[in-house]
Design an enzyme around this catalytic site. Structure first.
Site, PDB file in Angstrom:
ATOM      1  N   ASN A 185       3.559  -1.693  -1.186  1.00  0.00           N
ATOM      2  CA  ASN A 185       3.858  -0.525  -0.364  1.00  0.00           C
ATOM      3  C   ASN A 185       5.344  -0.166  -0.302  1.00  0.00           C
ATOM      4  O   ASN A 185       5.851   0.227   0.748  1.00  0.00           O
ATOM      5  CB  ASN A 185       3.305  -0.694   1.063  1.00  0.00           C
ATOM      6  CG  ASN A 185       1.809  -0.827   1.055  1.00  0.00           C
ATOM      7  OD1 ASN A 185       1.289  -1.936   1.066  1.00  0.00           O
ATOM      8  ND2 ASN A 185       1.111   0.286   1.014  1.00  0.00           N
ATOM      9  N   LYS A 189      -4.122  -6.527  -7.241  1.00  0.00           N
ATOM     10  CA  LYS A 189      -2.921  -6.053  -7.948  1.00  0.00           C
ATOM     11  C   LYS A 189      -1.901  -7.181  -8.057  1.00  0.00           C
ATOM     12  O   LYS A 189      -1.331  -7.433  -9.121  1.00  0.00           O
ATOM     13  CB  LYS A 189      -2.300  -4.849  -7.262  1.00  0.00           C
ATOM     14  CG  LYS A 189      -1.064  -4.361  -8.018  1.00  0.00           C
ATOM     15  CD  LYS A 189      -0.104  -3.640  -7.117  1.00  0.00           C
ATOM     16  CE  LYS A 189       1.212  -3.475  -7.823  1.00  0.00           C
ATOM     17  NZ  LYS A 189       2.337  -3.554  -6.935  1.00  0.00           N
ATOM     18  N   HIS A 246      -0.321   4.570  -8.829  1.00  0.00           N
ATOM     19  CA  HIS A 246      -0.001   5.473  -9.946  1.00  0.00           C
ATOM     20  C   HIS A 246      -0.884   5.194 -11.163  1.00  0.00           C
ATOM     21  O   HIS A 246      -1.402   6.126 -11.782  1.00  0.00           O
ATOM     22  CB  HIS A 246       1.478   5.361 -10.299  1.00  0.00           C
ATOM     23  CG  HIS A 246       2.363   5.548  -9.111  1.00  0.00           C
ATOM     24  ND1 HIS A 246       2.476   6.751  -8.454  1.00  0.00           N
ATOM     25  CD2 HIS A 246       3.129   4.671  -8.417  1.00  0.00           C
ATOM     26  CE1 HIS A 246       3.290   6.610  -7.422  1.00  0.00           C
ATOM     27  NE2 HIS A 246       3.697   5.358  -7.378  1.00  0.00           N
TER      28      HIS A 246
END
Length: 183
Positions: A53, A141, A161
């Protein structure tokens, strides 16, 4: 952490020629990627937690500040959370990230007997995923970053993205969840 636990979405049927066109277009525009500095798995884990983040600039500042404030993993694991928070504040979400980092370091010491995840290098992808997924605050991730950037495993981290772009390119179905895209 099981692959079976994630609902699957049928992937689009891209032909090799279509995938090759995408690769050539990306290489023409951005060049061929080169390997960067390979961090030890534990360093990559903490570095990637700091990246959650936030942008790369703030992540790098938080990493540099953390490493400047504490001389070792042991010092971080034993530090008060407020001290860790202060060191990584520039990266955002410092209260949460400081807790996750400190707990991860303490867990690694308990499990491995030292501040190292080097033993993961001899394990398969699923075993690495299952182990790291059991850490509080560590998601796919982050796991994929450790796998590909430190362990050389054929993983593909999916951030916001990448998720958007792979859908746009037809590499994953438009209705795929982020977890399905990782798979």
């Amino acid at each position: 952490g099981s692959v079976d636990a994630v609902p699957t979405v049928a992937a689009p049927r891209l032909r090799p020629a279509g995938i090759l066109r995408i690769i050539r277009a990306l290489e023409t525009t951005y060049g061929r990627p080169t390997g960067g500095e390979r961090k030890a798995p534990l360093s990559e884990l903490i570095f990637t937690i700091l990246s959650q983040n936030t942008n790369d600039v703030n992540r790098d500042r938080a990493w540099a500040s953390l490493r400047a404030a504490f001389p070792s993993w042991e010092a971080i694991a034993g530090a008060p959370r407020r001290g860790i928070e202060a060191a990584i504040r520039v990266g955002g979400l410092a209260p949460t990230k400081s807790r996750v980092i400190r707990e991860a370091l303490r867990r690694v010491l308990r499990d491995q007997g030292r501040y190292s995840l080097d033993a993961l290098a001899s394990r398969g992808m699923q075993e690495v995923e299952d182990y790291l997924e059991s850490f509080k605050g560590v998601g796919l991730k982050t796991i994929r970053c450790v796998q590909v950037f430190s362990l050389g495993q054929p993983a593909f981290p999916v951030d916001t993205h990448i998720f958007r772009i792979t859908k746009r390119l037809g590499l994953v179905p438009t209705k795929a969840t982020r977890e399905a895209a990782h798979r």
